[in-house]
Design an enzyme around this catalytic site. Structure first.
Site, PDB file in Angstrom:
ATOM      1  N   CYS A   1      -0.949  -0.365   6.925  1.00 43.82           N
ATOM      2  CA  CYS A   1       0.138  -1.077   6.237  1.00 43.82           C
ATOM      3  C   CYS A   1      -0.409  -1.856   5.028  1.00 43.82           C
ATOM      4  CB  CYS A   1       0.799  -2.018   7.248  1.00 43.82           C
ATOM      5  SG  CYS A   1       1.867  -3.265   6.541  1.00 43.82           S
TER       6      CYS A   1
ATOM      7  N   CYS B   1       0.419  -5.558   4.959  1.00 41.28           N
ATOM      8  CA  CYS B   1      -0.365  -6.226   6.008  1.00 41.28           C
ATOM      9  C   CYS B   1      -1.766  -6.551   5.494  1.00 41.28           C
ATOM     10  CB  CYS B   1      -0.482  -5.345   7.251  1.00 41.28           C
ATOM     11  SG  CYS B   1       1.085  -4.964   8.040  1.00 41.28           S
TER      12      CYS B   1
END
Length: 103
Positions: free
Chosen positions: A31, A34
């Site tokens: 991600c 993230c």
């Protein structure tokens, strides 16, 4: 203080039974947002003793992600006295994350 890896096995003791507020970062290695938030979360953990910071890898801990209805990542959830009190989805600046912890 360092970041704690949270799993279904240590969730109760590290989060629900914590005497300090807990910031949980639900994330995954693939991600992009993230990866942007992760160093900020690490920095917050290193600078603050008043609360605990944990990370939940949603690929490895699907049960916890389902339990807290994590549909998008990164998702940040603050726990106080064993209860989720606030959450946020998406990459946030450090000031916004710290504001979540104040509440």
């Amino acid at each position: 203080m360092s970041v704690v890896t949270i799993t279904k096995d240590n969730f109760k003791t590290e989060v629900l039974e914590s005497e300090r507020p807990v910031l949980l970062d639900f994330w995954a290695p693939w991600c992009g947002p993230c990866r942007m938030v992760s160093p900020v979360v690490d920095e917050i953990a290193a600078e603050n003793e008043g609360f605990k910071v944990g990370k939940v890898n949603v690929d490895e801990e699907e049960e916890l992600a389902r339990q807290f209805r994590v549909m998008s990542i990164p998702t940040l959830i603050v726990f106080r006295e064993g209860r989720a009190v606030t959450s946020s989805v998406g990459a946030k600046p450090k000031a916004a994350i710290l504001k979540m912890l104040e509440g």
